[in-house]
Motif scaffolding. Structure first.
Motif, PDB file in Angstrom:
ATOM      1  N   GLY A  27       0.826  -1.219   0.000  1.00 38.48           N
ATOM      2  CA  GLY A  27       0.000   0.000   0.000  1.00 38.48           C
ATOM      3  C   GLY A  27       0.853   1.259   0.000  1.00 38.48           C
ATOM      4  O   GLY A  27       0.534   2.242  -0.683  1.00 38.48           O
ATOM      5  N   CYS A  28       1.972   1.200   0.755  1.00 31.37           N
ATOM      6  CA  CYS A  28       2.923   2.332   0.781  1.00 31.37           C
ATOM      7  C   CYS A  28       3.507   2.563  -0.599  1.00 31.37           C
ATOM      8  O   CYS A  28       3.641   3.711  -1.049  1.00 31.37           O
ATOM      9  N   TRP A  29       3.832   1.478  -1.271  1.00 32.86           N
ATOM     10  CA  TRP A  29       4.428   1.567  -2.618  1.00 32.86           C
ATOM     11  C   TRP A  29       3.437   2.178  -3.609  1.00 32.86           C
ATOM     12  O   TRP A  29       3.810   3.019  -4.428  1.00 32.86           O
ATOM     13  N   ILE A  30       2.166   1.778  -3.515  1.00 36.94           N
ATOM     14  CA  ILE A  30       1.129   2.327  -4.403  1.00 36.94           C
ATOM     15  C   ILE A  30       0.994   3.842  -4.181  1.00 36.94           C
ATOM     16  O   ILE A  30       0.916   4.626  -5.127  1.00 36.94           O
ATOM     17  N   GLY A  31       1.008   4.250  -2.912  1.00 35.34           N
ATOM     18  CA  GLY A  31       0.942   5.680  -2.584  1.00 35.34           C
ATOM     19  C   GLY A  31       2.100   6.453  -3.189  1.00 35.34           C
ATOM     20  O   GLY A  31       1.922   7.549  -3.732  1.00 35.34           O
ATOM     21  N   LEU A  32       3.314   5.861  -3.121  1.00 34.74           N
ATOM     22  CA  LEU A  32       4.513   6.497  -3.714  1.00 34.74           C
ATOM     23  C   LEU A  32       4.382   6.635  -5.223  1.00 34.74           C
ATOM     24  O   LEU A  32       4.794   7.640  -5.808  1.00 34.74           O
ATOM     25  N   GLU A  33       3.813   5.631  -5.857  1.00 33.65           N
ATOM     26  CA  GLU A  33       3.639   5.668  -7.324  1.00 33.65           C
ATOM     27  C   GLU A  33       2.632   6.737  -7.744  1.00 33.65           C
ATOM     28  O   GLU A  33       2.858   7.459  -8.720  1.00 33.65           O
ATOM     29  N   ILE A  34       1.530   6.837  -6.996  1.00 31.41           N
ATOM     30  CA  ILE A  34       0.521   7.873  -7.304  1.00 31.41           C
ATOM     31  C   ILE A  34       1.150   9.260  -7.114  1.00 31.41           C
ATOM     32  O   ILE A  34       0.932  10.172  -7.911  1.00 31.41           O
ATOM     33  N   ASN A  35       1.956   9.366  -6.066  1.00 36.11           N
ATOM     34  CA  ASN A  35       2.660  10.624  -5.792  1.00 36.11           C
ATOM     35  C   ASN A  35       3.548  11.029  -6.965  1.00 36.11           C
ATOM     36  O   ASN A  35       3.543  12.181  -7.407  1.00 36.11           O
ATOM     37  N   LEU A  36       4.295  10.065  -7.486  1.00 35.52           N
ATOM     38  CA  LEU A  36       5.200  10.315  -8.618  1.00 35.52           C
ATOM     39  C   LEU A  36       4.410  10.754  -9.854  1.00 35.52           C
ATOM     40  O   LEU A  36       4.747  11.744 -10.502  1.00 35.52           O
ATOM     41  N   LEU A  37       3.340  10.029 -10.150  1.00 30.51           N
ATOM     42  CA  LEU A  37       2.577  10.302 -11.369  1.00 30.51           C
ATOM     43  C   LEU A  37       1.738  11.581 -11.275  1.00 30.51           C
ATOM     44  O   LEU A  37       1.299  12.100 -12.291  1.00 30.51           O
ATOM     45  N   SER A  38       1.511  12.077 -10.063  1.00 30.90           N
ATOM     46  CA  SER A  38       0.790  13.349  -9.941  1.00 30.90           C
ATOM     47  C   SER A  38       1.752  14.541  -9.926  1.00 30.90           C
ATOM     48  O   SER A  38       1.366  15.652 -10.275  1.00 30.90           O
ATOM     49  N   PHE A  39       3.019  14.296  -9.538  1.00 31.00           N
ATOM     50  CA  PHE A  39       3.995  15.403  -9.477  1.00 31.00           C
ATOM     51  C   PHE A  39       4.540  15.739 -10.867  1.00 31.00           C
ATOM     52  O   PHE A  39       4.830  16.901 -11.145  1.00 31.00           O
ATOM     53  N   ILE A  40       4.662  14.726 -11.726  1.00 28.41           N
ATOM     54  CA  ILE A  40       5.226  14.966 -13.068  1.00 28.41           C
ATOM     55  C   ILE A  40       4.407  15.968 -13.897  1.00 28.41           C
ATOM     56  O   ILE A  40       4.979  16.883 -14.478  1.00 28.41           O
ATOM     57  N   PRO A  41       3.065  15.850 -13.968  1.00 27.49           N
ATOM     58  CA  PRO A  41       2.317  16.870 -14.728  1.00 27.49           C
ATOM     59  C   PRO A  41       2.458  18.281 -14.141  1.00 27.49           C
ATOM     60  O   PRO A  41       2.355  19.260 -14.874  1.00 27.49           O
ATOM     61  N   LEU A  42       2.708  18.368 -12.824  1.00 25.24           N
ATOM     62  CA  LEU A  42       2.876  19.683 -12.206  1.00 25.24           C
ATOM     63  C   LEU A  42       4.160  20.365 -12.658  1.00 25.24           C
ATOM     64  O   LEU A  42       4.220  21.583 -12.781  1.00 25.24           O
ATOM     65  N   TRP A 128       7.193  18.908   0.773  1.00 25.88           N
ATOM     66  CA  TRP A 128       6.129  17.890   0.757  1.00 25.88           C
ATOM     67  C   TRP A 128       6.619  16.529   0.276  1.00 25.88           C
ATOM     68  O   TRP A 128       6.233  15.497   0.814  1.00 25.88           O
ATOM     69  N   GLN A 129       7.494  16.518  -0.737  1.00 26.60           N
ATOM     70  CA  GLN A 129       7.955  15.255  -1.316  1.00 26.60           C
ATOM     71  C   GLN A 129       8.868  14.463  -0.378  1.00 26.60           C
ATOM     72  O   GLN A 129       9.202  13.327  -0.655  1.00 26.60           O
ATOM     73  N   LYS A 130       9.266  15.071   0.738  1.00 26.04           N
ATOM     74  CA  LYS A 130      10.111  14.358   1.710  1.00 26.04           C
ATOM     75  C   LYS A 130       9.288  13.668   2.792  1.00 26.04           C
ATOM     76  O   LYS A 130       9.791  12.825   3.518  1.00 26.04           O
ATOM     77  N   ILE A 131       8.013  14.059   2.900  1.00 24.81           N
ATOM     78  CA  ILE A 131       7.193  13.554   4.022  1.00 24.81           C
ATOM     79  C   ILE A 131       7.004  12.033   3.937  1.00 24.81           C
ATOM     80  O   ILE A 131       7.294  11.307   4.889  1.00 24.81           O
ATOM     81  N   THR A 132       6.527  11.550   2.769  1.00 24.85           N
ATOM     82  CA  THR A 132       6.243  10.104   2.639  1.00 24.85           C
ATOM     83  C   THR A 132       7.489   9.241   2.859  1.00 24.85           C
ATOM     84  O   THR A 132       7.463   8.343   3.707  1.00 24.85           O
ATOM     85  N   PRO A 133       8.613   9.475   2.130  1.00 22.64           N
ATOM     86  CA  PRO A 133       9.789   8.621   2.356  1.00 22.64           C
ATOM     87  C   PRO A 133      10.288   8.667   3.793  1.00 22.64           C
ATOM     88  O   PRO A 133      10.707   7.653   4.338  1.00 22.64           O
ATOM     89  N   MET A 134      10.214   9.849   4.419  1.00 22.93           N
ATOM     90  CA  MET A 134      10.691   9.986   5.800  1.00 22.93           C
ATOM     91  C   MET A 134       9.879   9.134   6.767  1.00 22.93           C
ATOM     92  O   MET A 134      10.429   8.452   7.628  1.00 22.93           O
ATOM     93  N   ILE A 135       8.547   9.191   6.624  1.00 26.05           N
ATOM     94  CA  ILE A 135       7.692   8.424   7.545  1.00 26.05           C
ATOM     95  C   ILE A 135       7.860   6.923   7.307  1.00 26.05           C
ATOM     96  O   ILE A 135       7.929   6.139   8.257  1.00 26.05           O
TER      97      ILE A 135
END
Length: 333
Positions: A27-42, A128-135
């Motif tokens: 589940g953590c990995w899926i969250g990281l992937e969604i994070n990656l795919l939402s940051f790229i269009p930004l 913000w992008q440091k929060i998930t990997p840190m936790i």
């Protein structure tokens, strides 16, 4: 802010919540992937070649880290009973998460990518992008490995920023240095890490807002800009606060962290942390010198007018930077 950006920003924030509230590594990995795919269009703009290159580099590095992460998880699940492999797997998981957040020794993508981003995207990348990997890192720490990494972070973050002329790269190396402090705080407690991250995010948001407002990307732009004196004072105060100089609020989280590190008998590491902070202050003061002490070329066409509401907001934030330390010392009394 158009509707597309708002949508991707919402998904970005939501993906972090998915990762940190998940009850399985998958589940953590899926969250990281969604994070990656939402940051790229930004970060990608079809008009700007630098941002397109940055988004491609970001995608490649994050994908490698994700592959490493899920491979390590699968190894952990299959080799659970083998205690000799446990240490190796924990280093593998830690490494992939460190790569996600741009930590030493996987930091080479970080300055290159920041060069192609706007100040707002840089702010997101540095906070913000440091929060998930840190936790996720705090769930499965390899203590000895993290101690080495956090010391290297502070050293390389300080040395790497010395010969930079780009403000974005300077802020990136400063972020790498602060990452070392954050890793130290997460070894002690999650609350301390959260406090440090909030304080750091506050200070870095002020700097990014300021540079965005004046449209500045390089140190030499400070030489020719006809900035008014209140903004020069603001620049001085907030840079010294970000560097962690005692009268300002930026020193407060570092002070608490130094106390904890000394109570845990990390004397040499604390000494390295303080010495590298001095180097960071040196290259901050070099930026302040540029805007403060040189005679300006007063160009009639080069005038920067800021809207009154922005100026009041900037002065209020500077006031917080100064008075925050006084308020924080009152808490201890």
């Amino acid at each position: 802010m158009n509707s597309n950006k708002m949508f991707f920003l919402f998904i970005l924030f939501f993906s972090t919540l998915i990762s940190i509230s998940s009850n399985s590594w998958f589940g953590c990995w899926i969250g990281l992937e969604i994070n990656l795919l939402s940051f790229i269009p930004l970060i990608s703009h079809s008009t700007n070649l630098f941002s397109t290159e940055a988004s491609l580099k970001y995608f490649l590095t994050q994908s490698i880290a994700s592959i490493n992460f899920i491979f390590s998880i699968l190894m952990k699940m299959t080799l659970m009973k083998n205690f000799e492999m446990n240490n190796f797997i924990s280093i593998m998981i830690n490494s992939s998460l460190l790569m996600k957040m741009g930590s030493v020794p996987f930091h080479f993508w970080f300055p290159n990518i920041s060069e192609g981003l706007s100040w707002f995207n840089n702010f997101l990348l540095m906070t913000w992008q440091k929060i998930t990997p840190m936790i996720l890192l705090s769930y499965y720490l390899n203590k000895n490995f993290i101690i080495i990494i956090m010391t290297l972070n502070t050293i390389i973050g300080a040395i790497g920023g010395l010969n930079q002329s780009s403000l974005r790269k300077l802020m990136t190396f400063s972020s790498i240095n602060n990452l070392g402090w954050m890793l130290a705080s997460i070894l002690i407690s999650e609350n301390l890490w959260m406090f440090y991250l909030i304080m750091y995010s506050f200070l870095i948001s002020i700097m990014c807002f300021f540079f965005q407002l004046l449209n500045m990307f390089f140190i030499n732009q400070l030489f020719i800009s006809n900035i008014n004196y209140s903004i020069k004072m603001f620049l001085l105060i907030n840079f010294l606060s970000l560097g962690g100089l005692p009268p300002f609020i930026g020193f407060f989280p570092k002070w608490i962290l130094i106390n904890f590190l000394l109570s845990m008998d990390f004397f040499i590491i604390t000494f390295i942390f303080i010495m590298t902070s001095l180097i960071i202050l040196f290259f901050y003061i070099r930026i302040i010198y540029s805007s403060f002490l040189f005679n300006y070329i007063n160009l009639k066409w080069m005038k920067i007018f800021l809207k009154n509401k922005n100026l009041i907001f900037i002065n209020f934030l500077s006031f917080l930077s100064i008075t925050g330390m006084i308020l924080s010392t009152l808490i201890f009394l």
